[in-house]
Design a protein around this motif. Structure first.
Motif, PDB file in Angstrom:
ATOM      1  N   GLU A   1       1.619  -6.404 -27.090  1.00  0.00           N
ATOM      2  CA  GLU A   1       1.868  -6.939 -28.431  1.00  0.00           C
ATOM      3  C   GLU A   1       1.049  -6.192 -29.473  1.00  0.00           C
ATOM      4  O   GLU A   1      -0.145  -5.968 -29.296  1.00  0.00           O
ATOM      5  CB  GLU A   1       1.520  -8.431 -28.464  1.00  0.00           C
ATOM      6  N   GLY A   2       1.708  -5.785 -30.538  1.00  0.00           N
ATOM      7  CA  GLY A   2       1.044  -5.063 -31.619  1.00  0.00           C
ATOM      8  C   GLY A   2       1.137  -3.562 -31.514  1.00  0.00           C
ATOM      9  O   GLY A   2       0.795  -2.848 -32.458  1.00  0.00           O
ATOM     10  N   LEU A   3       1.571  -3.049 -30.355  1.00  0.00           N
ATOM     11  CA  LEU A   3       1.715  -1.600 -30.180  1.00  0.00           C
ATOM     12  C   LEU A   3       2.772  -1.070 -31.134  1.00  0.00           C
ATOM     13  O   LEU A   3       3.856  -1.644 -31.257  1.00  0.00           O
ATOM     14  CB  LEU A   3       2.098  -1.294 -28.737  1.00  0.00           C
ATOM     15  N   SER A   4       2.463   0.042 -31.826  1.00  0.00           N
ATOM     16  CA  SER A   4       3.396   0.573 -32.821  1.00  0.00           C
ATOM     17  C   SER A   4       3.870   1.985 -32.514  1.00  0.00           C
ATOM     18  O   SER A   4       4.928   2.393 -32.994  1.00  0.00           O
ATOM     19  CB  SER A   4       2.755   0.542 -34.219  1.00  0.00           C
ATOM     20  N   ALA A   5       3.115   2.777 -31.746  1.00  0.00           N
ATOM     21  CA  ALA A   5       3.517   4.152 -31.451  1.00  0.00           C
ATOM     22  C   ALA A   5       2.883   4.587 -30.143  1.00  0.00           C
ATOM     23  O   ALA A   5       1.830   4.083 -29.730  1.00  0.00           O
ATOM     24  CB  ALA A   5       3.121   5.094 -32.583  1.00  0.00           C
ATOM     25  N   LEU A   6       3.543   5.575 -29.503  1.00  0.00           N
ATOM     26  CA  LEU A   6       3.133   6.006 -28.181  1.00  0.00           C
ATOM     27  C   LEU A   6       3.550   7.454 -27.981  1.00  0.00           C
ATOM     28  O   LEU A   6       4.705   7.818 -28.192  1.00  0.00           O
ATOM     29  CB  LEU A   6       3.821   5.113 -27.143  1.00  0.00           C
ATOM     30  N   ASP A   7       2.602   8.316 -27.601  1.00  0.00           N
ATOM     31  CA  ASP A   7       2.946   9.665 -27.186  1.00  0.00           C
ATOM     32  C   ASP A   7       1.932  10.144 -26.159  1.00  0.00           C
ATOM     33  O   ASP A   7       0.940   9.454 -25.880  1.00  0.00           O
ATOM     34  CB  ASP A   7       3.067  10.638 -28.374  1.00  0.00           C
ATOM     35  N   ALA A   8       2.181  11.307 -25.557  1.00  0.00           N
ATOM     36  CA  ALA A   8       1.340  11.751 -24.446  1.00  0.00           C
ATOM     37  C   ALA A   8       1.389  13.266 -24.324  1.00  0.00           C
ATOM     38  O   ALA A   8       2.326  13.921 -24.793  1.00  0.00           O
ATOM     39  CB  ALA A   8       1.796  11.102 -23.141  1.00  0.00           C
ATOM     40  N   VAL A   9       0.358  13.829 -23.665  1.00  0.00           N
ATOM     41  CA  VAL A   9       0.326  15.253 -23.325  1.00  0.00           C
ATOM     42  C   VAL A   9      -0.021  15.382 -21.849  1.00  0.00           C
ATOM     43  O   VAL A   9      -0.706  14.537 -21.272  1.00  0.00           O
ATOM     44  CB  VAL A   9      -0.697  16.040 -24.175  1.00  0.00           C
ATOM     45  N   TRP A  10       0.472  16.459 -21.247  1.00  0.00           N
ATOM     46  CA  TRP A  10       0.193  16.732 -19.837  1.00  0.00           C
ATOM     47  C   TRP A  10      -1.159  17.419 -19.714  1.00  0.00           C
ATOM     48  O   TRP A  10      -1.406  18.443 -20.352  1.00  0.00           O
ATOM     49  CB  TRP A  10       1.294  17.614 -19.270  1.00  0.00           C
ATOM     50  N   LEU A  11      -2.048  16.838 -18.899  1.00  0.00           N
ATOM     51  CA  LEU A  11      -3.394  17.385 -18.760  1.00  0.00           C
ATOM     52  C   LEU A  11      -3.432  18.670 -17.946  1.00  0.00           C
ATOM     53  O   LEU A  11      -4.461  19.343 -17.886  1.00  0.00           O
ATOM     54  CB  LEU A  11      -4.324  16.348 -18.140  1.00  0.00           C
TER      55      LEU A  11
ATOM     56  N   TYR B   1       7.513  -1.240 -24.301  1.00  0.00           N
ATOM     57  CA  TYR B   1       7.491   0.205 -24.467  1.00  0.00           C
ATOM     58  C   TYR B   1       8.071   0.904 -23.247  1.00  0.00           C
ATOM     59  O   TYR B   1       8.152   0.355 -22.143  1.00  0.00           O
ATOM     60  CB  TYR B   1       6.064   0.702 -24.719  1.00  0.00           C
ATOM     61  N   LEU B   2       8.496   2.146 -23.476  1.00  0.00           N
ATOM     62  CA  LEU B   2       9.005   3.009 -22.422  1.00  0.00           C
ATOM     63  C   LEU B   2       8.522   4.425 -22.703  1.00  0.00           C
ATOM     64  O   LEU B   2       8.723   4.953 -23.795  1.00  0.00           O
ATOM     65  CB  LEU B   2      10.532   2.983 -22.386  1.00  0.00           C
ATOM     66  N   LEU B   3       7.899   5.025 -21.699  1.00  0.00           N
ATOM     67  CA  LEU B   3       7.428   6.405 -21.810  1.00  0.00           C
ATOM     68  C   LEU B   3       7.867   7.137 -20.553  1.00  0.00           C
ATOM     69  O   LEU B   3       7.485   6.756 -19.444  1.00  0.00           O
ATOM     70  CB  LEU B   3       5.906   6.449 -21.956  1.00  0.00           C
TER      71      LEU B   3
ATOM     72  N   ARG C   1      -1.767  14.026 -13.889  1.00  0.00           N
ATOM     73  CA  ARG C   1      -2.321  13.133 -14.906  1.00  0.00           C
ATOM     74  C   ARG C   1      -1.820  13.513 -16.300  1.00  0.00           C
ATOM     75  O   ARG C   1      -1.727  14.682 -16.654  1.00  0.00           O
ATOM     76  CB  ARG C   1      -3.848  13.162 -14.885  1.00  0.00           C
ATOM     77  N   TRP C   2      -1.510  12.473 -17.057  1.00  0.00           N
ATOM     78  CA  TRP C   2      -1.121  12.610 -18.459  1.00  0.00           C
ATOM     79  C   TRP C   2      -2.126  11.825 -19.303  1.00  0.00           C
ATOM     80  O   TRP C   2      -2.693  10.841 -18.851  1.00  0.00           O
ATOM     81  CB  TRP C   2       0.272  12.052 -18.690  1.00  0.00           C
ATOM     82  N   LEU C   3      -2.314  12.287 -20.526  1.00  0.00           N
ATOM     83  CA  LEU C   3      -3.180  11.584 -21.476  1.00  0.00           C
ATOM     84  C   LEU C   3      -2.298  10.929 -22.524  1.00  0.00           C
ATOM     85  O   LEU C   3      -1.559  11.601 -23.245  1.00  0.00           O
ATOM     86  CB  LEU C   3      -4.157  12.563 -22.129  1.00  0.00           C
ATOM     87  N   VAL C   4      -2.350   9.607 -22.572  1.00  0.00           N
ATOM     88  CA  VAL C   4      -1.472   8.830 -23.440  1.00  0.00           C
ATOM     89  C   VAL C   4      -2.245   8.379 -24.678  1.00  0.00           C
ATOM     90  O   VAL C   4      -3.369   7.878 -24.570  1.00  0.00           O
ATOM     91  CB  VAL C   4      -0.910   7.605 -22.696  1.00  0.00           C
ATOM     92  N   ARG C   5      -1.630   8.555 -25.840  1.00  0.00           N
ATOM     93  CA  ARG C   5      -2.216   8.077 -27.104  1.00  0.00           C
ATOM     94  C   ARG C   5      -1.451   6.832 -27.539  1.00  0.00           C
ATOM     95  O   ARG C   5      -0.230   6.855 -27.697  1.00  0.00           O
ATOM     96  CB  ARG C   5      -2.124   9.150 -28.188  1.00  0.00           C
ATOM     97  N   CYS C   6      -2.194   5.753 -27.726  1.00  0.00           N
ATOM     98  CA  CYS C   6      -1.610   4.476 -28.128  1.00  0.00           C
ATOM     99  C   CYS C   6      -2.066   4.144 -29.540  1.00  0.00           C
ATOM    100  O   CYS C   6      -3.245   4.306 -29.870  1.00  0.00           O
ATOM    101  CB  CYS C   6      -2.037   3.363 -27.170  1.00  0.00           C
ATOM    102  N   VAL C   7      -1.140   3.676 -30.362  1.00  0.00           N
ATOM    103  CA  VAL C   7      -1.457   3.298 -31.741  1.00  0.00           C
ATOM    104  C   VAL C   7      -1.087   1.843 -31.943  1.00  0.00           C
ATOM    105  O   VAL C   7       0.031   1.412 -31.631  1.00  0.00           O
ATOM    106  CB  VAL C   7      -0.688   4.185 -32.749  1.00  0.00           C
ATOM    107  N   MET C   8      -2.051   1.101 -32.430  1.00  0.00           N
ATOM    108  CA  MET C   8      -1.854  -0.323 -32.710  1.00  0.00           C
ATOM    109  C   MET C   8      -2.438  -0.598 -34.090  1.00  0.00           C
ATOM    110  O   MET C   8      -3.651  -0.778 -34.238  1.00  0.00           O
ATOM    111  CB  MET C   8      -2.536  -1.178 -31.632  1.00  0.00           C
TER     112      MET C   8
END
Length: 267
Positions: free
Chosen positions: A112-122, A208-210, A220-227
Motif C-alpha cells: 500500500e502506498g507504492l507508486s513506482a518500481l524499477d530495477a537494474v541487473w547487478l 505490483y508486477l515486475l 541478483r537484481w537491485l529494485v528501486r521502490c518509490v512510495m
C-alpha cells in the motif's frame, strides 16, 4: 498559372515502444492508441518510430494497447519534452500470452502506498562511468564493447552501497558520450556501472508486477521502490523468489532523551 496549396503537418510526438524486459525497440505494428476513449492515429513505417502529426501540442492522456503486452496509460506533458524532438520512450511489459524471447521471473505482491518500481541487473558490468561534466550535463562512459546504448532510461549503480541514481538520456553524441536530461548528483567511482532500467507496473491499490529476465550467472537484481517522497532499494534474487519480495525499510524508533544527572547541569 495554377494555384498550389501547401499543407504542412507539425510533428507533435515521437513515440518509442520498448519491451522493458529485453530492452528491444518494438515496431508498434498492430498497436492501438486512445485519448479520452477516442482512437488516435500514429504514423508508422515499421521501424519503431511512431509519429503523431497535426494534433497540436496540448497535454493529453495516452493509452496504448499492443498484443502480447499489458496496456499502458501515460500523461503526455509537453513542458517535460524537448521542443525540437518531443520524444517519449514507453516501457511495455509482456503480458505472458506470447512465447518469451528470454526466460523471466515475476515479482508480484501488494504494498500500500507504492507508486513506482524499477530495477537494474547487478551483473551488468559492460559499461562504466568515466566522467561527468555538470555544467554541460555531459556523461562520458567507458564502453569497450561498443554497446549501442540507444534507450532513454539508465542508471548509475553503486555496487558497494547497492543504490543507484536514475538517468535519462537527452541526446546521444557518440558511443561514449551522452547528454543527460537532469544531470547527476551521486558521487561515483570509476567502477560504477551504467545499467539499463527495467520498469514494473504499480496499480492504484498498491499491487505490483515486475518481470525480470533470468540471464544466467548473476541472478541478483537491485529494485528501486518509490512510495511518495520515500525511496529505497532492495536486492532480489530471481532464483530464490519470495512470496512478498518487497518491503519498506524498518524505521528505527526514536530514542527518548535521557535526563542529565543531578549536579551536572550547566549554568
Amino acid at each position: 498559372m495554377a494555384d498550389h496549396t501547401v499543407i504542412r503537418h507539425q510533428l507533435d510526438l515521437v513515440l518509442h515502444l520498448v519491451d522493458t524486459t529485453t530492452g528491444s525497440l518494438l515496431t508498434g505494428v498492430g498497436a492501438r492508441f486512445f485519448c479520452g476513449g477516442k482512437p488516435l492515429h500514429f504514423l508508422s513505417k515499421g521501424d519503431g518510430h511512431l509519429l503523431l502529426m497535426g494534433r497540436g501540442r496540448e497535454d493529453f492522456r495516452l493509452t496504448v494497447e499492443l498484443r502480447g503486452y499489458l496496456p499502458r496509460t501515460i500523461d503526455v506533458r509537453y513542458e517535460e519534452l524537448s521542443e525540437k524532438m518531443p520524444l517519449i520512450e514507453l516501457p511495455m511489459i509482456p503480458d505472458g500470452s506470447a512465447p518469451a524471447l528470454v526466460q523471466y521471473v515475476d515479482l508480484e505482491g501488494k504494498l500500500e502506498g507504492l507508486s513506482a518500481l524499477d530495477a537494474v541487473w547487478l551483473g551488468d558490468r559492460s559499461c562504466m562511468i568515466r566522467d561527468f561534466n555538470a555544467k554541460k550535463k555531459s556523461l562520458t562512459v567507458f564502453n569497450p564493447y561498443r554497446l549501442l546504448l540507444d534507450r532513454v532510461f539508465y542508471a548509475l549503480v553503486n555496487p558497494q552501497e547497492q543504490v543507484y541514481e536514475p538517468l535519462e538520456i537527452e541526446e546521444r553524441i557518440s558511443d561514449t558520450q551522452f547528454l543527460l536530461k537532469h544531470g547527476l548528483s551521486m558521487e561515483y567511482g570509476s567502477n560504477f556501472p551504467i545499467a539499463r532500467r527495467v520498469f514494473g507496473l504499480v496499480r492504484e491499490d498498491g499491487s505490483y508486477l515486475l518481470r525480470l529476465a533470468d540471464r544466467g550467472g548473476e541472478s541478483r537484481w537491485l529494485v528501486r521502490c518509490v512510495m511518495g517522497e520515500t525511496e529505497w532499494f532492495q536486492a532480489v534474487d530471481v532464483k530464490a523468489p519470495q512470496e512478498s519480495p518487497l518491503s519498506p525499510p524498518q524505521q528505527e524508533p526514536d530514542s527518548e532523551p535521557q535526563e542529565e544527572p543531578a549536579g551536572k547541569g550547566g549554568m
